[in-house]
Design a protein around this motif. Sequence first.
Motif, PDB file in Angstrom:
ATOM      1  N   MET A   1      17.071  32.867 -23.613  1.00  0.00           N
ATOM      2  CA  MET A   1      17.587  34.019 -24.349  1.00  0.00           C
ATOM      3  C   MET A   1      16.662  34.353 -25.514  1.00  0.00           C
ATOM      4  O   MET A   1      16.481  35.519 -25.842  1.00  0.00           O
ATOM      5  CB  MET A   1      19.017  33.727 -24.806  1.00  0.00           C
ATOM      6  CG  MET A   1      19.854  34.954 -25.119  1.00  0.00           C
ATOM      7  SD  MET A   1      19.779  36.311 -23.917  1.00  0.00           S
ATOM      8  CE  MET A   1      21.084  35.889 -22.797  1.00  0.00           C
TER       9      MET A   1
ATOM     10  N   GLY B   1      12.575  40.909 -19.678  1.00  0.00           N
ATOM     11  CA  GLY B   1      13.732  40.591 -20.528  1.00  0.00           C
ATOM     12  C   GLY B   1      15.032  40.735 -19.741  1.00  0.00           C
ATOM     13  O   GLY B   1      15.934  39.891 -19.831  1.00  0.00           O
ATOM     14  N   GLN B   2      15.108  41.787 -18.952  1.00  0.00           N
ATOM     15  CA  GLN B   2      16.301  42.033 -18.138  1.00  0.00           C
ATOM     16  C   GLN B   2      16.496  40.917 -17.113  1.00  0.00           C
ATOM     17  O   GLN B   2      17.612  40.422 -16.921  1.00  0.00           O
ATOM     18  CB  GLN B   2      16.157  43.392 -17.438  1.00  0.00           C
ATOM     19  CG  GLN B   2      17.262  43.742 -16.462  1.00  0.00           C
ATOM     20  CD  GLN B   2      18.576  44.073 -17.143  1.00  0.00           C
ATOM     21  OE1 GLN B   2      18.657  44.112 -18.377  1.00  0.00           O
ATOM     22  NE2 GLN B   2      19.608  44.308 -16.362  1.00  0.00           N
TER      23      GLN B   2
ATOM     24  N   ALA C   1      13.920  53.963 -21.882  1.00  0.00           N
ATOM     25  CA  ALA C   1      14.352  52.727 -21.224  1.00  0.00           C
ATOM     26  C   ALA C   1      15.449  52.984 -20.191  1.00  0.00           C
ATOM     27  O   ALA C   1      15.439  52.401 -19.109  1.00  0.00           O
ATOM     28  CB  ALA C   1      14.838  51.718 -22.269  1.00  0.00           C
TER      29      ALA C   1
ATOM     30  N   ALA D   1      13.788  36.228 -23.999  1.00  0.00           N
ATOM     31  CA  ALA D   1      14.273  37.550 -23.604  1.00  0.00           C
ATOM     32  C   ALA D   1      14.437  38.454 -24.822  1.00  0.00           C
ATOM     33  O   ALA D   1      14.075  39.633 -24.796  1.00  0.00           O
ATOM     34  CB  ALA D   1      15.598  37.413 -22.852  1.00  0.00           C
ATOM     35  N   LEU D   2      14.964  37.894 -25.884  1.00  0.00           N
ATOM     36  CA  LEU D   2      15.130  38.659 -27.130  1.00  0.00           C
ATOM     37  C   LEU D   2      13.787  39.153 -27.652  1.00  0.00           C
ATOM     38  O   LEU D   2      13.652  40.308 -28.049  1.00  0.00           O
ATOM     39  CB  LEU D   2      15.744  37.743 -28.202  1.00  0.00           C
ATOM     40  CG  LEU D   2      17.209  37.898 -28.553  1.00  0.00           C
ATOM     41  CD1 LEU D   2      17.627  36.779 -29.489  1.00  0.00           C
ATOM     42  CD2 LEU D   2      17.516  39.241 -29.178  1.00  0.00           C
TER      43      LEU D   2
ATOM     44  N   MET E   1      10.462  44.969 -20.979  1.00  0.00           N
ATOM     45  CA  MET E   1      11.874  45.297 -20.753  1.00  0.00           C
ATOM     46  C   MET E   1      12.391  44.665 -19.459  1.00  0.00           C
ATOM     47  O   MET E   1      13.462  44.067 -19.432  1.00  0.00           O
ATOM     48  CB  MET E   1      12.004  46.831 -20.677  1.00  0.00           C
ATOM     49  CG  MET E   1      13.412  47.334 -20.652  1.00  0.00           C
ATOM     50  SD  MET E   1      14.198  47.051 -22.261  1.00  0.00           S
ATOM     51  CE  MET E   1      15.897  47.356 -21.826  1.00  0.00           C
TER      52      MET E   1
ATOM     53  N   CYS F   1      21.756  34.366 -17.946  1.00  0.00           N
ATOM     54  CA  CYS F   1      22.692  33.941 -18.995  1.00  0.00           C
ATOM     55  C   CYS F   1      23.843  33.105 -18.422  1.00  0.00           C
ATOM     56  O   CYS F   1      24.547  33.542 -17.515  1.00  0.00           O
ATOM     57  CB  CYS F   1      23.250  35.177 -19.694  1.00  0.00           C
ATOM     58  SG  CYS F   1      24.572  34.786 -20.838  1.00  0.00           S
TER      59      CYS F   1
ATOM     60  N   VAL G   1      12.579  42.057 -25.262  1.00  0.00           N
ATOM     61  CA  VAL G   1      13.284  43.333 -25.396  1.00  0.00           C
ATOM     62  C   VAL G   1      12.997  43.938 -26.785  1.00  0.00           C
ATOM     63  O   VAL G   1      12.881  45.149 -26.935  1.00  0.00           O
ATOM     64  CB  VAL G   1      14.796  43.182 -25.123  1.00  0.00           C
ATOM     65  CG1 VAL G   1      15.527  44.499 -25.339  1.00  0.00           C
ATOM     66  CG2 VAL G   1      15.031  42.692 -23.697  1.00  0.00           C
ATOM     67  N   GLY G   2      12.836  43.078 -27.772  1.00  0.00           N
ATOM     68  CA  GLY G   2      12.458  43.557 -29.109  1.00  0.00           C
ATOM     69  C   GLY G   2      11.074  44.197 -29.090  1.00  0.00           C
ATOM     70  O   GLY G   2      10.860  45.261 -29.677  1.00  0.00           O
TER      71      GLY G   2
ATOM     72  N   GLU H   1      21.553  48.554 -12.384  1.00  0.00           N
ATOM     73  CA  GLU H   1      22.416  47.728 -13.228  1.00  0.00           C
ATOM     74  C   GLU H   1      22.144  48.015 -14.711  1.00  0.00           C
ATOM     75  O   GLU H   1      23.058  48.280 -15.492  1.00  0.00           O
ATOM     76  CB  GLU H   1      22.148  46.252 -12.920  1.00  0.00           C
ATOM     77  CG  GLU H   1      23.049  45.293 -13.679  1.00  0.00           C
ATOM     78  CD  GLU H   1      22.838  43.841 -13.252  1.00  0.00           C
ATOM     79  OE1 GLU H   1      21.978  43.577 -12.389  1.00  0.00           O
ATOM     80  OE2 GLU H   1      23.545  42.975 -13.801  1.00  0.00           O
ATOM     81  N   MET H   2      20.897  47.990 -15.079  1.00  0.00           N
ATOM     82  CA  MET H   2      20.530  48.106 -16.495  1.00  0.00           C
ATOM     83  C   MET H   2      20.896  49.473 -17.063  1.00  0.00           C
ATOM     84  O   MET H   2      21.277  49.595 -18.227  1.00  0.00           O
ATOM     85  CB  MET H   2      19.019  47.872 -16.627  1.00  0.00           C
ATOM     86  CG  MET H   2      18.524  47.765 -18.036  1.00  0.00           C
ATOM     87  SD  MET H   2      16.771  47.353 -18.067  1.00  0.00           S
ATOM     88  CE  MET H   2      16.051  48.982 -18.142  1.00  0.00           C
TER      89      MET H   2
ATOM     90  N   CYS I   1      17.899  37.997 -18.821  1.00  0.00           N
ATOM     91  CA  CYS I   1      19.319  38.195 -19.149  1.00  0.00           C
ATOM     92  C   CYS I   1      20.219  37.837 -17.965  1.00  0.00           C
ATOM     93  O   CYS I   1      21.340  37.373 -18.147  1.00  0.00           O
ATOM     94  CB  CYS I   1      19.586  39.649 -19.539  1.00  0.00           C
ATOM     95  SG  CYS I   1      19.092  40.060 -21.223  1.00  0.00           S
ATOM     96  N   GLU I   2      19.701  38.071 -16.769  1.00  0.00           N
ATOM     97  CA  GLU I   2      20.500  37.742 -15.574  1.00  0.00           C
ATOM     98  C   GLU I   2      20.821  36.247 -15.515  1.00  0.00           C
ATOM     99  O   GLU I   2      21.774  35.845 -14.854  1.00  0.00           O
ATOM    100  CB  GLU I   2      19.733  38.109 -14.289  1.00  0.00           C
ATOM    101  CG  GLU I   2      19.555  39.591 -14.072  1.00  0.00           C
ATOM    102  CD  GLU I   2      18.619  39.870 -12.882  1.00  0.00           C
ATOM    103  OE1 GLU I   2      18.314  38.942 -12.106  1.00  0.00           O
ATOM    104  OE2 GLU I   2      18.179  41.023 -12.760  1.00  0.00           O
TER     105      GLU I   2
END
Lengths: 258, 331
Positions: free
Chosen positions: A46, A26-27, A77, A49-50, A23, A33, A53-54, A244-245, A30-31
């Motif tokens: 991405m 992945g986060q 989470a 990351a996908l 997680m 992006c 997180v999956g 943030e998350m 995402c930052e």
Amino acid sequence: MSKAMTQQEALQEYLLRLADSDMILGQRLCELCGKAPALEEEMALMNVALDLVGQARNWYEYAAELIDDGRSADDLAFRRDAHDYRNALMVEQPNGDYAVTMGRQFFFDAWHYFTLASLVKAPDERIASIAAKAAKEVQYHLRRSSEWVKRFGDGTEESHQRMQTAVDDLWRFTGEMIEADDVEQTLFKAGIGPNPEQLAADWKGLVNEVLTEATLTPPPEDAWMYRGAKVGHHTEHLGYILAEMQFLQRAYPDAKTW
Amino acid sequence: MYAQLVETGAKRVKSLEEMSPEEREFQLKIDAETKIEAKNWMPEGYRKTLIRQISQHAHSEVVGMLPEGNWVTRAPTLKRKLQLMAKIQDEAGHGLYLYSAMETLGADRDEEIDKLHEGKVKYSSIFNYPTLNWADMGTVGWLVDGAAIVNQVVLQRTSYGPYSRAMIRICKEESFHQRQGYQILLDLMREGTEEQKQMVQDSINRFWWPSLMMFGPSDDQSPNSQQSMAWKIKRKSNDELRQMFIDQTVPQLEFLGCTAPDPDLKWNEERGHYDFGEIDWQEFYDVLKGNGPCNKERIETRKNAIDGGAWVREAARAYAEKQQQKQQNAA
């Protein structure tokens, strides 16, 4: 962990470690992006990351079932504070430059790869099936991050310097990933988790091989290691990541749906 | 979508008699709905117009990742986070795909991206608006992707083969995004708290007018449309498309239980369409000129990403050369 830790307790703890590391990494991705060095990298970041997180979702769901105290995967989470998070210190480190991003990814991927390769054989079918799907994804992650470490190490003078610095700076977070504590020993003895010694040897072997091919200098064997994530003692970064998350879940605690 | 005010370089459309034999043959193919392919002869104006339009579209996909990237780190649940990540990944893919279609016309991706970063070319004005609450991730999917689809469904029949094929593929994914976006809003309106419902209405209030602006200026202010229509790069006028969008969107808006910030929006039985108020064209032209809320930040972010990544791309090139050299030496 007390000596009286049951296998069940160890398993719950271990699932949270797997989920939290997926997680948080992945986060971090995402930052990035919209900020990757090329459009192809935008896609790849991405994509990774996908996957992560999956995978986190799958582990959280199983953990939530075992913990069985009314909390959902989302609660695990988005409603736990940093001291309850169990991700590796490595993955919470900031993205830095792309050498740091890829160095962090590589050190984690190597650990992730060998860990999943073992979990695929776990007698617990749920673990084995989640791991089997994840292992395929992580095989690609590892290939990609190894390639980038080699490109940077053996690319230009600048990229070599950046990559060496990233390796040296991140190295202190590698120790705890490959040192087993009670949780991992308990699961290994129960035939669920990887053999700690084997995992450490595999990890070191691969890392040395890639760093050497990348013309990089591996840090000394007796380098100092930063530890603490396994008991919830993180670096200062994690609190900000979670702030943030988890913002919406924290700001609207009464919301039942999103 | 995502193309507004695309220059054609033509003051007026030539008649068949005024055309050279090549131009005439080209126009007859267009009229017969034969797709133009990369290797076919085409007028320079057609080529340049397409490069402008496709690059604008590609830039929009890439810049369009930023307002969503603004919330991907704050998505409220695992499911929503994964959905948003997948959508963003699709957009990067659309960008790549469109740049490839553009390169079939002899343009260079890096050069076109440089022009974007120098402020010489445009991307859709919509992405210069900020995403201020979570419901914006629903609204962007529903209204922004919705407006894009209205345009792109028509563009599936555009005369240039590679662009047309790109549109067919992209439309499928965009429709999926639109449904997902609408579902976010519907869930919030049906099962959300008062605060969440307010979030949705606030989001619609902010995105309603900018979404209508996505179709570009009204037809009488759209000097390039006529040539683009004759070349069948464009297939319907800006006002026609805008009306289609409004007609299909208002029932969805009512189903949500929300309102549009337009007191003149009402069904006109006689026309069989919704009437709507006057768009603030001053705002539209201001945003196009660079004076939107986020123009500066969007371009800065993209420019920093590519400029800051120069050493990365350089390293990749150097490494690839060394590898090639090693292979040659081994052979």
